[in-house]
Design an enzyme around this catalytic site. Structure first.
Site, PDB file in Angstrom:
ATOM      1  CG  HIS A 360      -2.206  -0.753   0.989  1.00  0.00           C
ATOM      2  ND1 HIS A 360      -2.275  -2.120   1.096  1.00  0.00           N
ATOM      3  CD2 HIS A 360      -3.452  -0.344   0.663  1.00  0.00           C
ATOM      4  CE1 HIS A 360      -3.507  -2.519   0.848  1.00  0.00           C
ATOM      5  NE2 HIS A 360      -4.244  -1.464   0.563  1.00  0.00           N
ATOM      6  N   GLY A 361       2.050   1.204   0.511  1.00  0.00           N
ATOM      7  CA  GLY A 361       2.880   2.400   0.493  1.00  0.00           C
ATOM      8  C   GLY A 361       4.194   2.211   1.215  1.00  0.00           C
TER       9      GLY A 361
END
Length: 522
Positions: A360-361
Site C-alpha cells: 500500500h505504500g
C-alpha cells in the site's frame, strides 16, 4: 489522465467510436494501441517500465510453457522405457529449469518495483538507524506499477503451475498487462478470467453498453459528489495536525472511511463500466464491505482481487514451502501439537500482512496498519472458541440487533485503522489518535472549521444514504439488474437524474478536473 477528467472522456469517446467501427480482428490491437496512448499521457518514460515487464514475463512464460509441453511429450514418448524413479528424476530436473526462469522474472520485476517505490524508504531508514547521509533518488513511480506487476506475476505463476497456458502472442499479453481501465487502481485481474473476453473483439451490444454506461455514471456520482466533497474536510484535518485534534480526529476517521469507500468503489465502478461498454468482463472488487460482522469477513468483501492475490501467490506458497514444513515440525516438537499447527499459520499470515502493508505504500504507517490487521485477525481466531462458549452460556442468539452491533463494531475498527492511511508519519498518526483521549484537545470544537457549508453536509448525508440504500437493495439482487427490467423511460429518468446531480453538485478541482483517485498512489 484521470478517469474523471475531460481528457479521459474525450479519449474514451474516440476509442469507443473507433473500436466499434473497426473490423472484429482489429479491435483487440486497437485496444492495445489505445491503452499505450493512455499510458503515454501518464508519462512517456513509464512506457519503458511496463514494456520491460510485459516482454520479460512473456518470454519467461513461453520458456516455462514450452518446457512443460516438452516434458509431457518426452514422458509420453518414452513411457514404456522409463521407470517411476526415472520419470520422477526427469520431472524434478525439468522443474528446476522452470523455477530458474520463474525466479529470474520475479527478481527482475519485483526488483524494478522495489527500486522505484521503496528505495527512498530504505535509504531514509538506513540514514535514521546508522546516521548516514545517503542521497535520495528522483525516480518517479510509474502509474499502476503495483497493479500490472502483480497481474504479470500472477500470470507467470499460473503458467508455472500449469493452470493456464502460456500466451504465444506478445501483443495479446501486452494488452492484458496494459489494459487501460484497470491500470490505474485495479482490480488485479487474472489472465484466465480477463482473457476470456479481452481478446474477442465483440461487436456492439446495446444492453451491455447501456449497463456499462449506467455503472460509469454511478462511479462518477460516488467520486465527484461524495468522495471529493468529503476530501475538503479530511484535507483540513490532516493538513494541520497540531490544530485539528480530539473530536476532529473522530470525525476525520469516519469521514475518511466514507471517502475511501466512495472514491475506491467509484473508481472500480468506472473501470468495470468502461470495460462492459467494450464488451469485456472485469472481476468485481467489492461486495458491500461495510456490512461485514468481523474483520475477517471485511477482508473477504474489500479489495477482493488483492486479497485473493496475496492468498494464492504469497500465503499458500509460504505456508506449504519446505522451510515452513521444517518449521512446523520444529514447532510441534518444542511447543506441542496444538501450537505447532498454529505458529506456522501465524508466521505465514504475518508475512502476508507485512507485504500487504508495504504494497500500500513505502511508509511505516502502512506497515503498522498491515500488522494491526494481522494482530486483530490472529487474536480473533484464537478467541473464537471463547466467544462461542460465552454466547452459549448467556444464551446469545445472533438476531438482527446483535448483527447490527457487530457491523458497527467492525466499521469502528476499520475506521480507527484507516487513520494510518491519512498522515505522513507514524508519530503524527499516533499523536492524532491519542489526542482523542486528552481533555485539553476538546474545547473550541467547531464543525465550520472543516471548510464545508451546511449545504455540503446535506449533500454528503444524502449521498451516503443513497449509497446505503443501493447496498441494502443489492443484498439480494443488484439494483442495475432490477432497473434493467423496467421500461427504458424509467431507466433513462433515473440515470439522467444521476447525471444532472453529478454535473450540478459535483466537486471539481483546478481546471474543472477531479482530484486523483486515492488508490492510484498505492
Amino acid at each position: 489522465m484521470v478517469f474523471t477528467s475531460y481528457e479521459f472522456l474525450g479519449f474514451l469517446a474516440l476509442l469507443l467510436l473507433l473500436y466499434y467501427l473497426a473490423p472484429k480482428k482489429l479491435r483487440p490491437p486497437l485496444l492495445l494501441l489505445g491503452s499505450l496512448v493512455f499510458y503515454f499521457f501518464a508519462g512517456a518514460q513509464f512506457l519503458i517500465y511496463i514494456s520491460v515487464t510485459a516482454v520479460t514475463v512473456w518470454v519467461c512464460g513461453l520458456l516455462i510453457g514450452k518446457n512443460l509441453d516438452a516434458q509431457s511429450e518426452y514422458i509420453k514418448a518414452h513411457k514404456a522405457e522409463l521407470s517411476q524413479e526415472a520419470k520422477k528424476a526427469f520431472r524434478e530436473a525439468e522443474k528446476k529449469k522452470r523455477k530458474a526462469w520463474l525466479i529470474a522474472a520475479l527478481v527482475l520485476n519485483l526488483g524494478i518495483l522495489a527500486a522505484v517505490k521503496y528505495l527512498n524508504f530504505a535509504i531514509s531508514n538506513i540514514n535514521g538507524i546508522f546516521g548516514t547521509k545517503l542521497g535520495f533518488t528522483s525516480i518517479a513511480v510509474p502509474l499502476g506499477i503495483s497493479y500490472y506487476t502483480f497481474m504479470a506475476i500472477g500470470y507467470l505463476v499460473d503458467v508455472y503451475r500449469g493452470t493456464v497456458k502460456a500466451e504465444k502472442s506478445l501483443w495479446r499479453f501486452a494488452l492484458f498487462v496494459s489494459f487501460f481501465p484497470h491500470v490505474i487502481q485495479g482490480p488485479i485481474s487474472r489472465y484466465g478470467d480477463l482473457g476470456e473476453t479481452l481478446f474477442n473483439g465483440e461487436g456492439f451490444n446495446k444492453e451491455n453498453f447501456l449497463r456499462g454506461l449506467e455503472r460509469v455514471l454511478w462511479g462518477f456520482f460516488k467520486k465527484l459528489v461524495i468522495a471529493d466533497r468529503i476530501f475538503i474536510a479530511v484535507g483540513q484535518i490532516i493538513g494541520d495536525s497540531a490544530k485539528f485534534q480530539g473530536p476532529y480526529i473522530i470525525i476525520g476517521m469516519v469521514l475518511y472511511t466514507l471517502e475511501l469507500y466512495a472514491d475506491f468503489t467509484g473508481g472500480i465502478d468506472i473501470t468495470i463500466g468502461v470495460s462492459q461498454m467494450l464488451g469485456i468482463k472485469v472481476a468485481e472488487n467489492f461486495m458491500r464491505p461495510y456490512f461485514s460482522t468481523s474483520l475477517k469477513e471485511y477482508w473477504r468483501r474489500w479489495h477482493i482481487t488483492m486479497c485473493s492475490w496475496f492468498r494464492d501467490y504469497v500465503f499458500y506458497p509460504v505456508s506449504t514451502s519446505r522451510w515452513m514444513g521444517r518449521f512446523t515440525k520444529f514447532s510441534k516438537k518444542h511447543f506441542g501439537q496444538k501450537a505447532g499447527k498454529r505458529i506456522p499459520v501465524y508466521v505465514s499470515s504475518f508475512i502476508v500482512w507485512f507485504s500487504t502493508g508495504l504494497w500500500h505504500g513505502a511508509s511505516w504507517n502502512f506497515i503498522v496498519w498491515g500488522l494491526l490487521n494481522w494482530a486483530v485477525l490472529m487474536i480473533s481466531e484464537e478467541l473464537e472458541p471463547l466467544y462461542s462458549g460465552f454466547h452459549k452460556k448467556l444464551g446469545f442468539t445472533n438476531g438482527a440487533g446483535y448483527k447490527v452491533f457487530m457491523i458497527l463494531r467492525t466499521f469502528l475498527l476499520v475506521t480507527v485503522m484507516n487513520l494510518f492511511d491519512c498522515y505522513a508519519t507514524l508519530g503524527e498518526t499516533l499523536g492524532s489518535l491519542f489526542s482523542v483521549f486528552r481533555a485539553s484537545a476538546w474545547p473550541g470544537f467547531s464543525i465550520s472549521a472543516l471548510g464545508l457549508a451546511a449545504s455540503d453536509w446535506a449533500v454528503i448525508g444524502a449521498g451516503c444514504v443513497t449509497m446505503l440504500a443501493v447496498s441494502l437493495l443489492s443484498e439480494k439482487r443488484p439494483v442495475r439488474e432490477r432497473l434493467a427490467e423496467k421500461p427504458y423511460t424509467l431507466r433513462f429518468a433515473v440515470f439522467a437524474l444521476l447525471f444532472i446531480i453529478t454535473l450540478v453538485v459535483g466537486v471539481y478541482g483546478v481546471g474543472y478536473d477531479s482530484s486523483q483517485f486515492i488508490y492510484t498512489r498505492f
